[in-house]
Every structure is written in structure tokens, then in C-alpha cells.
Scaffold this motif. Sequence first.
Motif, PDB file in Angstrom:
ATOM      1  N   THR A  62       0.835  -1.199   0.000  1.00  0.00           N
ATOM      2  CA  THR A  62       0.000   0.000   0.000  1.00  0.00           C
ATOM      3  C   THR A  62       0.870   1.249   0.000  1.00  0.00           C
ATOM      4  O   THR A  62       0.609   2.208  -0.738  1.00  0.00           O
ATOM      5  N   THR A  63       1.918   1.252   0.805  1.00  0.00           N
ATOM      6  CA  THR A  63       2.818   2.406   0.868  1.00  0.00           C
ATOM      7  C   THR A  63       3.493   2.637  -0.480  1.00  0.00           C
ATOM      8  O   THR A  63       3.534   3.765  -0.982  1.00  0.00           O
ATOM      9  N   VAL A  64       4.014   1.584  -1.076  1.00  0.00           N
ATOM     10  CA  VAL A  64       4.675   1.717  -2.376  1.00  0.00           C
ATOM     11  C   VAL A  64       3.661   2.150  -3.439  1.00  0.00           C
ATOM     12  O   VAL A  64       3.934   3.032  -4.258  1.00  0.00           O
ATOM     13  N   ALA A  65       2.476   1.549  -3.415  1.00  0.00           N
ATOM     14  CA  ALA A  65       1.442   1.878  -4.403  1.00  0.00           C
ATOM     15  C   ALA A  65       0.973   3.327  -4.255  1.00  0.00           C
ATOM     16  O   ALA A  65       0.676   3.982  -5.259  1.00  0.00           O
ATOM     17  N   LYS A  66       0.926   3.845  -3.044  1.00  0.00           N
ATOM     18  CA  LYS A  66       0.539   5.248  -2.847  1.00  0.00           C
ATOM     19  C   LYS A  66       1.550   6.175  -3.506  1.00  0.00           C
ATOM     20  O   LYS A  66       1.178   7.185  -4.108  1.00  0.00           O
ATOM     21  N   ARG A  67       2.828   5.824  -3.413  1.00  0.00           N
ATOM     22  CA  ARG A  67       3.865   6.626  -4.075  1.00  0.00           C
ATOM     23  C   ARG A  67       3.710   6.560  -5.594  1.00  0.00           C
ATOM     24  O   ARG A  67       3.838   7.564  -6.286  1.00  0.00           O
TER      25      ARG A  67
END
Length: 164
Positions: A62-67
Amino acid sequence: MPSAPSSSLEGLYLDHHNWLTGWLRRRLGCPDSAADLAQDTFMRLLQARQAPLLNEPRAFLTTVAKRVLCNHYRRQDLERAYLQALAQLPEDLAPSEEHRAIIFETLLELDRLLDGLPLPVKRAFLMAQVDGLSYSAIGVQLGISLATVKRYLNKAAMRCYFAL
């Protein structure tokens, strides 16, 4: 229910790709864009030097996808601004499709290089490099001293130099 933590990128992909695509689809409203950005997310992980050991793989994804999603929105904003600027040009001065693509890719690279700099520094750099304004003209437009203009341009140039 997610399985035990994956020890490889392949396992992470197999276990969570469909979930991540669904997560992105809910945010974007477009299954094609969601699939592209899910792939971009895993590509980022592939490009990392070492696969992380994860206790919470979905939180990590989720963190990587938000970026990736933020970059997607920034690219859309930049493209929209570029197309608006092109629409204001007389037809005989408009660049060819090939030149448009080259210019847009250059703008994206500049945006990436200048990411993280304060907005006034970015503006001063773009005024100098894109608009061709003199240091004094930039100072007048931004309401800053000549010394500050020089400091801003030096900061932006150093960022570009060390990023390359």
C-alpha cells in the motif's frame, strides 16, 4: 486472508497482486489504470537492490502503491498543463508529435529531478531554463533579491547534477 509472509518477490506478487489491483481500482475507478499501476508497483520492487522481509506485506505494498499513485497524478497534472500550453500556441508554431513526446518526457525528467525542492526554487529554475529569463527578471517576478535567485538556481542545478 493473506498467507504467511512471502520470502520472495515472486511470492509477494502471487499472493497479493490481485488484492493490490483491486485496491488501486477502487481509488482510480479504472481497471486498466489499476492494472498498470499495480505492475508499476511491483516493478519498483524489482528495481530495488534487495527484496525486503515483510511481516505486513499489504501495508508495505500500500505504501509503495501510494507513491506510484502520487507519481501518476503528478504526471497527469503535468501533461494537462503541457497540453494547455500547447493549445495556446499558434498552429504553425506547434511542435510535431515526435517533438511533443520528447518535450513531455524532458518535462517529466525535470519534475523528477526537482522533486523535493521548495516551490520558489523550482519556479526560479524553470524561469531561467525554460522561459530564458535573466536573474534580475526572475528576482522581480518572484519578489526576491538577486543573491536569492543565484542561491535558488545553484541549489536546483546541484540537485540535477547529483541526480545524474
